[in-house]
Design an enzyme around this catalytic site. Structure first.
Site, PDB file in Angstrom:
ATOM      1  CD  GLU A 106      -1.758   5.052   5.471  1.00  0.00           C
ATOM      2  OE1 GLU A 106      -2.285   5.592   4.494  1.00  0.00           O
ATOM      3  OE2 GLU A 106      -1.699   5.581   6.588  1.00  0.00           O
ATOM      4  CE1 TYR A 136      -4.092  -1.696   5.645  1.00  0.00           C
ATOM      5  CE2 TYR A 136      -3.002   0.329   4.936  1.00  0.00           C
ATOM      6  CZ  TYR A 136      -3.631  -0.864   4.633  1.00  0.00           C
ATOM      7  OH  TYR A 136      -3.781  -1.230   3.324  1.00  0.00           O
ATOM      8  CB  SER A 149      -0.853  -0.020   1.264  1.00  0.00           C
ATOM      9  OG  SER A 149      -1.338   1.263   1.549  1.00  0.00           O
TER      10      SER A 149
HETATM   11  O1  G4F Z   1     -10.406   6.897   2.629  1.00  0.00           O
HETATM   12  P1  G4F Z   1      -9.408   6.794   3.716  1.00  0.00           P
HETATM   13  O2  G4F Z   1      -9.880   6.191   4.984  1.00  0.00           O
HETATM   14  O3  G4F Z   1      -8.177   6.023   3.090  1.00  0.00           O
HETATM   15  P2  G4F Z   1      -6.626   5.919   3.499  1.00  0.00           P
HETATM   16  O4  G4F Z   1      -6.428   6.158   4.936  1.00  0.00           O
HETATM   17  O5  G4F Z   1      -5.839   6.773   2.554  1.00  0.00           O
HETATM   18  O6  G4F Z   1      -6.330   4.385   3.220  1.00  0.00           O
HETATM   19  C1  G4F Z   1      -6.799   3.727   2.041  1.00  0.00           C
HETATM   20  O7  G4F Z   1      -5.813   3.774   1.044  1.00  0.00           O
HETATM   21  C2  G4F Z   1      -4.599   3.080   1.359  1.00  0.00           C
HETATM   22  C3  G4F Z   1      -3.661   3.249   0.164  1.00  0.00           C
HETATM   23  O8  G4F Z   1      -2.875   4.382   0.408  1.00  0.00           O
HETATM   24  C4  G4F Z   1      -4.907   1.625   1.640  1.00  0.00           C
HETATM   25  F1  G4F Z   1      -3.777   0.945   1.908  1.00  0.00           F
HETATM   26  C5  G4F Z   1      -5.871   1.537   2.805  1.00  0.00           C
HETATM   27  O9  G4F Z   1      -6.211   0.182   3.049  1.00  0.00           O
HETATM   28  C6  G4F Z   1      -7.133   2.292   2.425  1.00  0.00           C
HETATM   29  O10 G4F Z   1      -7.727   1.636   1.322  1.00  0.00           O
HETATM   30  O11 G4F Z   1      -8.843   8.253   4.072  1.00  0.00           O
HETATM   31  C7  G4F Z   1      -8.316   9.096   3.086  1.00  0.00           C
HETATM   32  C8  G4F Z   1      -8.015  10.461   3.682  1.00  0.00           C
HETATM   33  C9  G4F Z   1      -7.218  10.410   4.981  1.00  0.00           C
HETATM   34  O12 G4F Z   1      -6.242  11.417   4.942  1.00  0.00           O
HETATM   35  C10 G4F Z   1      -8.233  10.745   6.066  1.00  0.00           C
HETATM   36  O13 G4F Z   1      -7.688  11.396   7.210  1.00  0.00           O
HETATM   37  O14 G4F Z   1      -9.259  11.072   4.026  1.00  0.00           O
HETATM   38  C11 G4F Z   1      -9.126  11.682   5.293  1.00  0.00           C
HETATM   39  N1  G4F Z   1     -10.467  11.839   5.889  1.00  0.00           N
HETATM   40  C12 G4F Z   1     -11.040  13.026   6.216  1.00  0.00           C
HETATM   41  N2  G4F Z   1     -12.238  12.819   6.769  1.00  0.00           N
HETATM   42  C13 G4F Z   1     -11.308  10.854   6.214  1.00  0.00           C
HETATM   43  C14 G4F Z   1     -12.439  11.463   6.778  1.00  0.00           C
HETATM   44  N3  G4F Z   1     -11.212   9.498   6.062  1.00  0.00           N
HETATM   45  C15 G4F Z   1     -12.272   8.753   6.463  1.00  0.00           C
HETATM   46  N4  G4F Z   1     -12.192   7.410   6.286  1.00  0.00           N
HETATM   47  N5  G4F Z   1     -13.386   9.312   7.043  1.00  0.00           N
HETATM   48  C16 G4F Z   1     -13.525  10.668   7.223  1.00  0.00           C
HETATM   49  O15 G4F Z   1     -14.533  11.147   7.736  1.00  0.00           O
END
Ligand code: G4F
Length: 337
Positions: free
Chosen positions: A130, A152, A128
């Protein structure tokens, strides 16, 4: 001879698209699933409901080496795509121990079982972006050092190292895909893109009035999962095993994603988005953007979906599903051409 592939995480977004891809290519597709999924198929195998008579599912747990060993011993698999993991970054802060146990030991059990029983089977590990975490350079490529910022991310670095080590130590065909964020209408609701697309559709239909989010500034390189599973397949068809970054090379902030998603239904996101500190993370990955030059050259891979097409498909798909559920006429409400 029909090729046999095993997919762990077949009921997830990527697993479902990959199963479709491999079935189309004439593979016999096997999936490793938790027993609870088999016991409640309507709810837990929703993404592969249309494939249930075409794939062979086996109950097993990534936490149980004997259950993995048993399945690997029964079939002469040609390829294994190890996608299963606790993949929600925020949850890994809430319970780092479970994430580490499942993700690290699960990967190790898979590799160990294949080494013991089917060392010729080609093995894909879902690494990933990440893993880059506090990024050392922009954009990130295969040579960028890792600096994970979550349990993670740490578990994925361990999985990456285990996979590479099995390749080097035991001469197995083991590859790491370093996939940047990949989304689509089958994405889980806990991830930010789906949370946005689903809530936008609910707001349009009068079912919600606000969208609560954490950090709007974080930037991600968002592609479409359907494009990304093709890269997984291509990695296992190469003459030599290697590791590849898969990314679009374009970065957008969470705020931009909101802007685009609300605009798709003629709404202004600034009227609806509320910052909620509960959705901020203790440590954030600020800017991810990938350099997939190697994959483009060696695998001949490139993404087909643009960012706008991805957002449009997600929003329209949620709108259609919710409209159907609400018994309303299915229309592409206010779609921007
Ligand atoms: O959609 P996210 O939860 O994805 P994240 O953390 O980038 O991880 C995903 O991508 C990775 C690949 O880089 C994978 F390995 C992993 O398994 C997963 O599929 O969050 C994306 C961004 C983050 O910066 C988070 O802080 O969105 C920001 N965010 C802002 N508000 C939020 C929110 N994320 C989530 N989930 N929920 C919110 O309300």
């Amino acid at each position: 001879m029909t090729k046999k592939a095993l997919i762990t995480g077949i009921t997830g977004q990527d697993g479902s698209y990959l199963a479709e891809e491999l079935l189309q290519r004439g593979y016999e597709v096997h999936g490793l699933v938790r027993r609870v999924a088999l016991e409640a198929p309507q709810r837990r195998t929703e993404r592969i409901a249309h494939l249930l008579d075409k794939v062979i599912l086996h109950p097993a747990s990534l936490e149980s080496y004997p259950s993995i060993f048993h399945i690997v011993s029964r079939y002469d698999f040609d390829e294994c795509y190890h996608l299963a993991a606790q993949s929600f970054v925020a949850e890994s802060f809430a319970d780092g121990f479970s994430t580490m146990n499942t993700n690290i030991n699960g990967t190790h059990y898979m590799l160990a079982a294949f080494r013991e029983l089917r060392p010729q089977c080609r093995f894909y590990f879902a690494g990933s972006s990440e893993m880059f975490g506090k990024v050392r350079e922009v954009p990130q490529s295969e040579s960028t050092p890792f600096h994970p910022r979550s349990p993670y991310g740490i578990s994925k670095v361990a999985g990456f190292d285990l996979t590479r080590n099995y390749r080097e130590a035991y001469d197995m065909f083991c590859v790491n895909g370093i996939l940047f964020n990949h989304e689509g209408p089958r994405r889980g609701f806990e991830f930010v893109t789906r949370k946005i697309s689903h809530t936008v559709a609910r707001i349009k239909l009068g079912l919600a009035s606000k969208l609560r989010l954490g950090n709007l500034e974080a930037q991600r390189d968002w592609g479409h999962a359907q494009d990304y599973v093709q890269a997984m397949y291509l990695m296992l068809q190469q003459p030599e095993p290697d590791d590849y970054v898969i990314a679009t090379g374009e970065s957008h902030s969470v705020g931009e994603f909101c802007d685009r998603a609300f605009a798709e239904l003629n709404l202004d996101y600034r009227k609806y988005v509320v910052i909620d500190e509960r959705f901020r993370r203790p440590a954030e990955v600020d800017q991810l953007v990938g350099d997939s030059t190697k994959a483009r050259k060696v695998l001949g891979w490139r993404p087909k979906y643009t960012f706008d097409e991805l957002v449009r498909e997600m929003v329209q798909s949620d709108l259609e599903a919710l409209s159907r559920a609400e018994g309303r006429e299915i229309s592409r409400l206010g779609s921007v051409p």
